[in-house]
Structure formats: structure tokens, C-alpha cells
Scaffold this motif. Structure first.
Motif, short mmCIF file in Angstrom:
data_model
loop_
_atom_site.label_atom_id
_atom_site.label_comp_id
_atom_site.label_asym_id
_atom_site.label_seq_id
_atom_site.Cartn_x
_atom_site.Cartn_y
_atom_site.Cartn_z
N GLY A 7 -2.02 -6.06 -28.83
CA GLY A 7 -3.00 -7.10 -29.11
C GLY A 7 -2.35 -8.48 -29.12
O GLY A 7 -2.89 -9.44 -28.55
N ALA A 8 -1.17 -8.55 -29.75
CA ALA A 8 -0.46 -9.83 -29.81
C ALA A 8 0.03 -10.25 -28.41
O ALA A 8 -0.03 -11.43 -28.05
CB ALA A 8 0.72 -9.72 -30.78
N VAL A 9 0.50 -9.28 -27.62
CA VAL A 9 0.96 -9.58 -26.26
C VAL A 9 -0.20 -10.08 -25.41
O VAL A 9 -0.08 -11.08 -24.68
CB VAL A 9 1.63 -8.33 -25.63
N ALA A 10 -1.35 -9.42 -25.53
CA ALA A 10 -2.53 -9.84 -24.75
C ALA A 10 -2.93 -11.26 -25.13
O ALA A 10 -3.22 -12.09 -24.25
CB ALA A 10 -3.69 -8.87 -25.01
N HIS A 11 -2.92 -11.54 -26.42
CA HIS A 11 -3.29 -12.87 -26.89
C HIS A 11 -2.33 -13.91 -26.32
O HIS A 11 -2.75 -14.97 -25.84
CB HIS A 11 -3.27 -12.89 -28.42
N GLU A 12 -1.03 -13.59 -26.38
CA GLU A 12 -0.04 -14.55 -25.90
C GLU A 12 -0.13 -14.76 -24.39
O GLU A 12 0.11 -15.87 -23.90
CB GLU A 12 1.37 -14.08 -26.30
N LEU A 13 -0.49 -13.71 -23.64
CA LEU A 13 -0.63 -13.85 -22.19
C LEU A 13 -2.00 -14.43 -21.81
O LEU A 13 -2.24 -14.75 -20.64
CB LEU A 13 -0.46 -12.49 -21.49
N GLY A 14 -2.89 -14.53 -22.78
CA GLY A 14 -4.24 -15.03 -22.49
C GLY A 14 -5.07 -14.03 -21.71
O GLY A 14 -5.92 -14.39 -20.90
N LYS A 15 -4.82 -12.72 -21.98
CA LYS A 15 -5.53 -11.64 -21.27
C LYS A 15 -6.30 -10.78 -22.26
O LYS A 15 -6.13 -10.89 -23.47
CB LYS A 15 -4.53 -10.77 -20.50
N GLY A 16 -7.10 -9.86 -21.73
CA GLY A 16 -7.85 -8.95 -22.58
C GLY A 16 -7.00 -7.76 -22.99
O GLY A 16 -5.97 -7.47 -22.38
N VAL B 243 -2.45 -3.86 -14.80
CA VAL B 243 -2.37 -3.51 -16.22
C VAL B 243 -0.91 -3.48 -16.70
O VAL B 243 -0.03 -2.96 -16.02
CB VAL B 243 -3.01 -2.11 -16.42
N LEU B 244 -0.69 -4.03 -17.91
CA LEU B 244 0.60 -3.93 -18.60
C LEU B 244 0.45 -2.99 -19.79
O LEU B 244 -0.39 -3.23 -20.66
CB LEU B 244 1.05 -5.31 -19.08
#
Ligand code: AMP
Length: 181
Positions: free
Chosen positions: A70-79, A120-121
């Protein structure tokens, strides 16, 4: 500060011998998550190789993969898309069984969450034998999405999971290694 060179996140990870059973050293990331510098360094280090990578979704494996993913998605600006244990997701799912030491478990993802053309990551806290990540990767591929990489805070190289994924052509990014199980 260059977090990649100046900050040792391994010292924030608590090692608990003989948990959940004798011979296993449990690598507890709750102490890392609770430390503001530790949490930021771990998330930043997970993210940095992918800052300029074209990614549509970060997908995390229940439960610790939700916090970090969740934190990685937020930092990358992705869902963010969750992969959950059997029976937890409310909509139509696709699933995969995978072997545990004793018995079989199942992970699921919503059938419409990712699909053809999505990049996808995958994120989880730790890779050991790679069984969980491998099942997640098969799910991602079954959905038609493209796996760009798999990122973990901790690698247990003696168990060979990261190596196994690399041999299958998966790009694997890990932050710290610990010996043993
Ligand atoms: P594996 O499928 O063997 O790669 O195991 C990975 C999953 O099991 C991850 O979701 C981890 O959270 C958990 N896990 C396996 N071994 C450990 C360990 N020594 N310490 C903490 N978590 C572990």
C-alpha cells in the motif's frame, strides 16, 4: 540523506528464534514498521528501482504485503490490488493452490482487478522458499497481466526462493538477507 547507502534497515528487524516452531527464526517486521525512519527507508528502498518504470498496479500478498504494498503504491502514485487468503474477497475471484510444509493453502485475487495489458509490481515482506510468491505470480499471469518485478524487504537465500524466481525470468528486488530458515 542517501538512504540506500546510509541506513541499515536490518537492525530494525526483530529475530525470534523457534517461532512459530523449533528451528525457524521468525523475522518480525513489526519493529521496522513501528520506527518512522525504518518504515520510510524500507518503503523508499522498495520503490527506488521502479521510479521510472511504467507500472499500473502494485499487488500485495496478505497480510504484511498489504502494509508495504500500500505504501509502495502510494509512493509510486499507482493503485493497489490485494491478493488474499481463500474466501476473503467479496467479488468473483481467480485462485491458486500452493504447497505449505504441511498441506495446501490458497490465495485469490478479484477476477476483474487486473487483466490484459496491465503492468504489475508484486510486493511482500519476505521471500523464503518462494512458494507464496510463485502462486501469486501464476495468478498474475493467469489474469493476463504482465509481472514487471517482485520486491521483498527480506530474502532468506538459503531457502532459494528468490533464486527460483530469477531462474523463471522474474526480476527480483530484495533489501536485506538473513542466513538460515
Ligand atoms: P515462502 O512461501 O516460503 O517464500 O514464505 C513466504 C511467506 O511466509 C511470506 O509471506 C512471509 O511473511 C512468511 N515467512 C516465511 N518464513 C518466514 C520467516 N522466517 N519469518 C517471517 N515470515 C516468514
Amino acid at each position: 540523506m542517501d538512504l540506500r547507502n546510509g541506513f541499515d534497515i536490518s537492525r530494525y528487524i526483530r529475530s525470534i528464534p523457534d517461532y512459530p516452531k523449533k528451528g525457524i527464526i521468525f523475522r518480525d517486521i513489526t519493529t521496522l514498521l513501528a520506527n518512522p525512519h525504518g518504515l520510510r527507508a524500507a518503503v523508499d528502498e522498495l520503490v527506488w528501482p521502479f521510479l521510472k518504470t511504467d507500472i499500473d498496479y502494485v499487488i500485495g500478498i496478505e497480510a504484511r504485503g498489504f502494509i508495504l504494498g500500500g505504501a509502495v503504491a502510494h509512493e509510486l502514485g499507482k493503485g493497489f490490488v490485494p491478493i488474499r487468503k481463500k474466501g476473503k474477497l467479496p467479488w468473483k475471484v481467480i485462485g491458486r493452490d500452493y504447497e505449505l510444509e504441511y498441506g495446501v493453502d490458497r490465495i485469490e485475487v478479484h477476477a476483474d482487478a487486473i487483466g490484459e495489458g496491465d503492468r504489475v509490481l508484486l510486493v511482500d515482506d519476505l521471500i523464503a522458499t518462494g512458494g507464496t510468491a510463485d502462486a501469486a505470480i501464476e495468478l498474475i499471469r493467469e489474469s493476463g497481466a504482465e509481472l514487471i518485478a517482485a520486491a521483498f524487504v527480506i530474502d532468506l537465500p538459503d531457502l532459494g526462493g528468490a533464486q527460483k524466481l530469477r531462474e523463471k525470468g522474474v526480476k527480483v528486488h530484495t533489501l536485506v538477507e538473513f542466513e538460515g530458515e
